[in-house]
Write a protein that holds these residues in place. Structure first.
Motif, PDB file in Angstrom:
ATOM      1  N   THR A  44      35.369  17.849  21.033  1.00 56.38           N
ATOM      2  CA  THR A  44      34.112  18.306  20.721  1.00 56.38           C
ATOM      3  C   THR A  44      34.122  19.616  19.842  1.00 56.38           C
ATOM      4  OG1 THR A  44      34.122  19.958  22.616  1.00 56.38           O
ATOM      5  CG2 THR A  44      33.455  17.902  23.244  1.00 56.38           C
ATOM      6  N   MET A  45      35.232  20.100  19.432  1.00 54.27           N
ATOM      7  CA  MET A  45      35.335  21.081  18.548  1.00 54.27           C
ATOM      8  C   MET A  45      34.841  20.384  16.936  1.00 54.27           C
ATOM      9  SD  MET A  45      38.559  23.023  20.045  1.00 54.27           S
ATOM     10  CE  MET A  45      39.334  23.357  18.598  1.00 54.27           C
ATOM     11  N   GLU A  46      35.011  19.286  16.937  1.00 52.51           N
ATOM     12  CA  GLU A  46      34.429  18.669  15.583  1.00 52.51           C
ATOM     13  C   GLU A  46      33.034  18.499  15.277  1.00 52.51           C
ATOM     14  OE1 GLU A  46      36.460  18.101  12.835  1.00 52.51           O
ATOM     15  OE2 GLU A  46      38.021  18.895  14.098  1.00 52.51           O
ATOM     16  N   TRP A  47      32.311  18.659  16.591  1.00 50.12           N
ATOM     17  CA  TRP A  47      30.769  18.421  16.576  1.00 50.12           C
ATOM     18  C   TRP A  47      30.354  19.491  15.987  1.00 50.12           C
ATOM     19  CZ3 TRP A  47      30.222  16.343  22.235  1.00 50.12           C
ATOM     20  CH2 TRP A  47      30.842  15.187  22.247  1.00 50.12           C
ATOM     21  N   ASP A  48      28.918  19.344  15.338  1.00 50.78           N
ATOM     22  CA  ASP A  48      28.103  20.502  14.838  1.00 50.78           C
ATOM     23  C   ASP A  48      27.742  21.319  15.967  1.00 50.78           C
ATOM     24  OD1 ASP A  48      28.464  19.716  12.224  1.00 50.78           O
ATOM     25  OD2 ASP A  48      26.921  18.556  12.115  1.00 50.78           O
ATOM     26  N   ASP A  49      27.068  20.677  17.058  1.00 50.35           N
ATOM     27  CA  ASP A  49      26.525  21.445  18.220  1.00 50.35           C
ATOM     28  C   ASP A  49      27.124  20.842  19.490  1.00 50.35           C
ATOM     29  OD1 ASP A  49      24.821  23.140  16.658  1.00 50.35           O
ATOM     30  OD2 ASP A  49      23.381  21.118  16.419  1.00 50.35           O
ATOM     31  N   VAL A  50      27.506  21.945  20.264  1.00 50.08           N
ATOM     32  CA  VAL A  50      28.198  21.023  21.804  1.00 50.08           C
ATOM     33  C   VAL A  50      27.128  21.877  22.735  1.00 50.08           C
ATOM     34  CG1 VAL A  50      30.079  21.171  23.341  1.00 50.08           C
ATOM     35  CG2 VAL A  50      30.373  21.067  20.657  1.00 50.08           C
ATOM     36  N   TYR A  51      26.813  20.877  23.802  1.00 56.93           N
ATOM     37  CA  TYR A  51      26.025  21.365  24.897  1.00 56.93           C
ATOM     38  C   TYR A  51      26.871  20.866  26.100  1.00 56.93           C
ATOM     39  CZ  TYR A  51      21.964  22.200  21.838  1.00 56.93           C
ATOM     40  OH  TYR A  51      21.387  22.660  20.526  1.00 56.93           O
ATOM     41  N   VAL A  52      26.779  21.713  27.050  1.00 61.75           N
ATOM     42  CA  VAL A  52      27.353  21.593  28.374  1.00 61.75           C
ATOM     43  C   VAL A  52      26.173  21.070  29.352  1.00 61.75           C
ATOM     44  CG1 VAL A  52      27.151  24.078  29.345  1.00 61.75           C
ATOM     45  CG2 VAL A  52      28.732  22.267  30.181  1.00 61.75           C
ATOM     46  N   VAL A  53      26.365  20.241  29.883  1.00 62.99           N
ATOM     47  CA  VAL A  53      25.096  19.437  30.813  1.00 62.99           C
ATOM     48  C   VAL A  53      25.666  19.632  32.196  1.00 62.99           C
ATOM     49  CG1 VAL A  53      23.480  17.529  31.182  1.00 62.99           C
ATOM     50  CG2 VAL A  53      24.300  18.236  29.005  1.00 62.99           C
ATOM     51  N   SER A  54      24.835  19.981  33.146  1.00 60.21           N
ATOM     52  CA  SER A  54      25.637  20.144  34.432  1.00 60.21           C
ATOM     53  C   SER A  54      24.171  20.079  35.390  1.00 60.21           C
ATOM     54  CB  SER A  54      26.082  21.537  34.866  1.00 60.21           C
ATOM     55  OG  SER A  54      26.338  21.851  36.247  1.00 60.21           O
ATOM     56  N   GLU A  55      24.432  19.383  36.659  1.00 63.73           N
ATOM     57  CA  GLU A  55      23.484  19.186  37.796  1.00 63.73           C
ATOM     58  C   GLU A  55      23.024  20.696  38.398  1.00 63.73           C
ATOM     59  OE1 GLU A  55      24.659  15.746  39.700  1.00 63.73           O
ATOM     60  OE2 GLU A  55      26.246  16.961  40.633  1.00 63.73           O
ATOM     61  N   ASN A  56      24.255  21.546  38.466  1.00 65.72           N
ATOM     62  CA  ASN A  56      23.853  22.863  38.920  1.00 65.72           C
ATOM     63  C   ASN A  56      24.109  24.012  37.734  1.00 65.72           C
ATOM     64  OD1 ASN A  56      24.404  21.628  41.501  1.00 65.72           O
ATOM     65  ND2 ASN A  56      26.652  21.422  41.004  1.00 65.72           N
ATOM     66  N   ASN A  57      23.532  24.835  38.237  1.00 65.38           N
ATOM     67  CA  ASN A  57      23.500  26.203  37.437  1.00 65.38           C
ATOM     68  C   ASN A  57      24.815  26.910  37.301  1.00 65.38           C
ATOM     69  OD1 ASN A  57      22.852  28.514  35.924  1.00 65.38           O
ATOM     70  ND2 ASN A  57      21.257  29.223  37.109  1.00 65.38           N
ATOM     71  N   ILE A  58      25.532  26.650  36.280  1.00 64.33           N
ATOM     72  CA  ILE A  58      26.777  27.050  36.099  1.00 64.33           C
ATOM     73  C   ILE A  58      26.903  28.471  34.743  1.00 64.33           C
ATOM     74  CG2 ILE A  58      28.041  25.091  36.966  1.00 64.33           C
ATOM     75  CD1 ILE A  58      28.633  24.524  33.856  1.00 64.33           C
ATOM     76  N   TYR A  59      25.871  28.807  34.543  1.00 60.54           N
ATOM     77  CA  TYR A  59      25.644  29.787  33.524  1.00 60.54           C
ATOM     78  C   TYR A  59      26.489  30.813  33.708  1.00 60.54           C
ATOM     79  CZ  TYR A  59      23.891  32.944  30.190  1.00 60.54           C
ATOM     80  OH  TYR A  59      23.488  33.645  28.946  1.00 60.54           O
ATOM     81  N   LYS A  60      26.684  31.524  34.821  1.00 59.22           N
ATOM     82  CA  LYS A  60      27.593  32.790  35.117  1.00 59.22           C
ATOM     83  C   LYS A  60      28.921  32.369  34.802  1.00 59.22           C
ATOM     84  CE  LYS A  60      27.733  32.488  39.975  1.00 59.22           C
ATOM     85  NZ  LYS A  60      28.914  32.393  40.695  1.00 59.22           N
ATOM     86  N   ASP A  61      29.451  31.201  35.260  1.00 59.38           N
ATOM     87  CA  ASP A  61      30.605  30.636  34.868  1.00 59.38           C
ATOM     88  C   ASP A  61      31.219  30.741  33.575  1.00 59.38           C
ATOM     89  OD1 ASP A  61      31.376  30.514  38.036  1.00 59.38           O
ATOM     90  OD2 ASP A  61      29.788  29.125  37.768  1.00 59.38           O
ATOM     91  N   ILE A  62      30.140  30.153  32.865  1.00 62.62           N
ATOM     92  CA  ILE A  62      30.728  29.751  31.260  1.00 62.62           C
ATOM     93  C   ILE A  62      29.936  30.640  30.577  1.00 62.62           C
ATOM     94  CG2 ILE A  62      31.161  27.321  32.057  1.00 62.62           C
ATOM     95  CD1 ILE A  62      28.328  26.776  30.496  1.00 62.62           C
ATOM     96  N   ALA A  63      29.408  31.978  30.714  1.00 59.59           N
ATOM     97  CA  ALA A  63      28.684  32.908  29.843  1.00 59.59           C
ATOM     98  C   ALA A  63      29.375  32.916  28.620  1.00 59.59           C
ATOM     99  CB  ALA A  63      28.196  33.947  30.718  1.00 59.59           C
ATOM    100  N   LYS A  64      30.877  33.528  28.693  1.00 58.18           N
ATOM    101  CA  LYS A  64      31.501  33.595  27.643  1.00 58.18           C
ATOM    102  C   LYS A  64      31.420  32.624  26.433  1.00 58.18           C
ATOM    103  CE  LYS A  64      36.364  34.092  26.559  1.00 58.18           C
ATOM    104  NZ  LYS A  64      37.624  34.436  26.877  1.00 58.18           N
ATOM    105  N   PHE A  65      31.170  31.295  26.897  1.00 60.47           N
ATOM    106  CA  PHE A  65      31.221  30.321  25.652  1.00 60.47           C
ATOM    107  C   PHE A  65      29.841  29.936  25.268  1.00 60.47           C
ATOM    108  CE2 PHE A  65      34.954  29.720  28.636  1.00 60.47           C
ATOM    109  CZ  PHE A  65      36.029  29.899  27.576  1.00 60.47           C
ATOM    110  N   ILE A  66      28.650  30.373  26.146  1.00 54.65           N
ATOM    111  CA  ILE A  66      27.475  30.136  25.685  1.00 54.65           C
ATOM    112  C   ILE A  66      27.083  31.002  23.990  1.00 54.65           C
ATOM    113  CG2 ILE A  66      24.718  30.731  26.173  1.00 54.65           C
ATOM    114  CD1 ILE A  66      26.001  28.852  28.108  1.00 54.65           C
ATOM    115  N   LYS A  67      26.470  30.203  23.294  1.00 58.98           N
ATOM    116  CA  LYS A  67      26.087  30.467  21.905  1.00 58.98           C
ATOM    117  C   LYS A  67      24.777  30.547  21.884  1.00 58.98           C
ATOM    118  CE  LYS A  67      26.795  29.181  17.100  1.00 58.98           C
ATOM    119  NZ  LYS A  67      27.322  28.265  16.072  1.00 58.98           N
TER     120      LYS A  67
END
Length: 72
Positions: free
Chosen positions: A49-72
């Motif tokens: 996915t590092m080759e893609w222009d935009d990458v989105y994480v999709v989850s059925e649960n709210n995982i924002y606090k766990d991955i906040a470091k990677f949010i753009k």
């Protein structure tokens, strides 16, 4: 939940997958157009996915606090 993320190095991908692997529910990585969808638990998929222009994480649960470091 659908948030845009950025994985720029293999270390980022490894750390991201390590975090995701400990979470419950289905979690995917999608390109910005929604044409490609891969498992977020796969290190190889995360690197690809590092080759893609935009990458989105999709989850059925709210995982924002766990991955906040990677949010753009």
């Amino acid at each position: 939940m659908r948030d845009r993320i950025e994985l720029t190095t293999t270390s980022d991908a490894l750390e991201f997958v390590s975090i995701i692997s400990k979470l419950d529910g289905r979690i995917y990585l999608e390109d910005g157009l929604g044409q490609y969808k891969v498992s977020a638990c796969s290190f190889l998929a995360a690197i690809c996915t590092m080759e893609w222009d935009d990458v989105y994480v999709v989850s059925e649960n709210n995982i924002y606090k766990d991955i906040a470091k990677f949010i753009k």
